[in-house]
Enzyme design. Structure first.
Site, PDB file in Angstrom:
ATOM      1  N   TYR A 197     -11.662 -12.176 -42.620  1.00 43.70           N
ATOM      2  CA  TYR A 197     -11.239 -11.808 -43.973  1.00 43.70           C
ATOM      3  C   TYR A 197     -11.006 -13.125 -44.719  1.00 43.70           C
ATOM      4  O   TYR A 197     -10.168 -13.920 -44.289  1.00 43.70           O
ATOM      5  CB  TYR A 197      -9.935 -11.012 -43.953  1.00 43.70           C
ATOM      6  CG  TYR A 197     -10.031  -9.652 -43.268  1.00 43.70           C
ATOM      7  CD1 TYR A 197      -9.983  -9.534 -41.880  1.00 43.70           C
ATOM      8  CD2 TYR A 197     -10.147  -8.484 -44.016  1.00 43.70           C
ATOM      9  CE1 TYR A 197     -10.058  -8.289 -41.262  1.00 43.70           C
ATOM     10  CE2 TYR A 197     -10.214  -7.235 -43.405  1.00 43.70           C
ATOM     11  CZ  TYR A 197     -10.166  -7.150 -42.037  1.00 43.70           C
ATOM     12  OH  TYR A 197     -10.245  -5.919 -41.425  1.00 43.70           O
ATOM     13  N   TYR A 380      -2.258  -3.963 -37.697  1.00 43.04           N
ATOM     14  CA  TYR A 380      -3.723  -3.918 -37.597  1.00 43.04           C
ATOM     15  C   TYR A 380      -4.163  -3.044 -36.424  1.00 43.04           C
ATOM     16  O   TYR A 380      -5.091  -2.241 -36.534  1.00 43.04           O
ATOM     17  CB  TYR A 380      -4.268  -5.338 -37.426  1.00 43.04           C
ATOM     18  CG  TYR A 380      -5.746  -5.449 -37.717  1.00 43.04           C
ATOM     19  CD1 TYR A 380      -6.215  -5.491 -39.018  1.00 43.04           C
ATOM     20  CD2 TYR A 380      -6.678  -5.506 -36.682  1.00 43.04           C
ATOM     21  CE1 TYR A 380      -7.573  -5.582 -39.297  1.00 43.04           C
ATOM     22  CE2 TYR A 380      -8.037  -5.589 -36.945  1.00 43.04           C
ATOM     23  CZ  TYR A 380      -8.475  -5.637 -38.254  1.00 43.04           C
ATOM     24  OH  TYR A 380      -9.825  -5.720 -38.528  1.00 43.04           O
TER      25      TYR A 380
HETATM   26  C1  PHB Z   1     -16.354  -2.484 -41.877  1.00 43.68           C
HETATM   27  O1  PHB Z   1     -17.001  -1.732 -42.629  1.00 43.68           O
HETATM   28  O2  PHB Z   1     -16.854  -2.938 -40.859  1.00 43.68           O
HETATM   29  C2  PHB Z   1     -14.957  -2.843 -42.213  1.00 43.68           C
HETATM   30  C3  PHB Z   1     -14.399  -2.453 -43.411  1.00 43.68           C
HETATM   31  C4  PHB Z   1     -13.093  -2.804 -43.713  1.00 43.68           C
HETATM   32  C5  PHB Z   1     -12.364  -3.554 -42.794  1.00 43.68           C
HETATM   33  C6  PHB Z   1     -12.919  -3.925 -41.593  1.00 43.68           C
HETATM   34  C7  PHB Z   1     -14.220  -3.568 -41.301  1.00 43.68           C
HETATM   35  O3  PHB Z   1     -11.095  -3.938 -43.080  1.00 43.68           O
END
Ligand code: PHB
Ligand code: APR
Length: 385
Positions: A197, A380
């Site tokens: 991120y 998370y």
């Molecule tokens: C994903 O689409 O892989 C995805 C989307 C949002 C997130 C993590 C992964 O926070």
């Protein structure tokens, strides 16, 4: 037609609820507006909490999940050139599983016939009736009717169930963010083993994946952004720029899918009225930062299925009465986490130099504090049910 629980919507909430009820011998029928092909092709997020994978294991709908799901033990928060790794496994003792919501949906649909879970596809104009009586019913298409003991509204943010709560009892809470996420799916190896991120001067970016050969990336784009402004080359360039050191490792390839989704936080309370129970996106929406959407749908239906099964097996109504409060308590904590991670990792057009320093100070604090990292990691990985 008559059933015990009529479920509106064959997204993750409706499908999981249907399977949990069928596994306990409760009769139910799912009414879905779209076709099976449409639902199976929809691309959504892809990080499963343990609470969600536990449900799939309990149902025994886990062969592909076990074979193809990728355990992830941590993820990165990047700001410019700085990376803070959140070691989820070391901090919580648990991992998350990268496995697409699209795949979860396909597995649940494939397992439906052998478990006696009826899904009526392309049910147009579903309407709810007499939800606060002891004999509610649904109608759809040209005069079809389903009588039922309970209705489970699992029809997403735009479905009709939430609107069936009288305005006088319904409270809603909303925060709309002034940007969206542009996503791209491509058959190329991910740029990193873990999710990243990133907060960059140009805005947020996320590096995610579906498998060792399929990547999913996102960038923050302004509200109302048009897709034609983002030909593939420009999008790959922007990802390479925003993702920090990992950006240099991006492998480019043709887009299998590209779409823009708005970001919103939303909660409707109560999540129940009379014989109508709401679950998943129809009752609450989170921004995708933190990947809580599907996992909240799963925790709602874990509570709701236990309550309905308690009613049918033991005649106990206590869990049904407590459903809304129990589910909403967990929802609000996930709302808080998703909102906070969104604030930390995005550029808001209204923010100035002070707010930017607050982001940097928070990241600096997280980098140096095991307590702060643990708080992020335990959210998370998913708070306990
Ligand atoms: C994903 O689409 O892989 C995805 C989307 C949002 C997130 C993590 C992964 O926070
Ligand atoms: N009649 C019948 N079905 C309907 C109607 C209707 N009028 N309106 C919507 N639906 C269906 C949609 O077509 C969809 O298949 O309800 C389903 C709702 O599914 P989701 O939107 O996936 O919502 P939910 O099951 O709560 O799952 C939440 O999915 O959308 C993601 O980000 C979200 O990850 C989160 C998770």
């Amino acid at each position: 037609m008559k059933t015990q629980v009529a479920i509106i919507g064959a997204g993750p909430a409706g499908l999981l609820l249907g399977h949990l009820l069928r596994a306990a011998g409760v009769a139910c029928v799912i009414l879905e507006r779209q076709s099976r092909a449409y639902v199976e092709a929809r691309i959504r997020a892809g990080v499963l909490e343990r609470t969600t994978t536990d449900l799939l294991h309990r149902l025994g709908i886990d062969a592909r999940l076990n074979a193809e799901g990728l355990p992830h033990h941590g993820f990165g928060l990047v700001d410019g050139e700085r990376t803070v790794r959140i070691d989820v496994a070391a901090l919580t003792g648990h991992a998350v599983t990268v496995y697409g919501q699209t795949e979860v949906t396909r597995d649940l649909i494939a397992a439906a016939p052998e478990r006696g879970l009826d899904i009526i596809w392309e049910a147009g104009d579903v309407a709810l009736h007499d939800v606060d009586s002891s004999a509610p019913f649904l109608t759809w298409a040209d005069g079809q009717r389903l009588d039922t003991d309970f209705i489970a509204g699992c029809d997403g943010f735009h479905g009709p169930s939430r609107a069936a709560l009288p305005a006088a009892v319904q409270k809603s809470f909303e925060c709309v963010y002034p940007f969206g996420w542009l996503g791209i799916l491509a058959d190329v190896p991910p740029c990193d083993d873990e999710l990243i991120y990133a907060n960059h001067d140009n805005g947020f970016a996320l590096a995610s994946m579906r498998s060792p050969t399929r990547s999913r990336y996102y960038i923050q784009v302004p509200d109302g952004e048009r897709m034609d402004n983002w030909p593939d080359d420009r999008l790959w360039d922007e990802l390479a720029l925003r993702l920090g050191p990992a950006g240099a490792r991006i492998v480019r390839g043709p887009a299998l899918e590209k779409s823009i989704a708005p970001l919103r936080s939303f909660v409707c309370e109560p999540m129940q009225h009379g014989r109508l129970f709401l679950a998943g996106d129809c009752a609450h929406v989170v921004p995708p930062t933190g990947a809580k959407g599907l996992n909240l749908a799963a925790s709602d239906v874990a509570y709701l299925s236990a309550a309905l099964i308690g009613f049918y097996h033991d005649g106990d109504e206590a869990l049904l009465h407590g459903y809304s409060a129990r589910a909403a308590a967990r929802v609000w904590k996930a709302e808080r986490f998703s909102w906070q991670l969104t604030k930390l990792m995005h550029r808001f057009p209204e923010d100035g130099r002070f707010e930017r320093r607050m982001q940097l100070a928070e990241l600096d604090y997280i980098a140096g504090s095991v307590a702060a990292q643990t708080a992020i990691a335990e959210n998370y990985v998913g708070l306990p049910l």
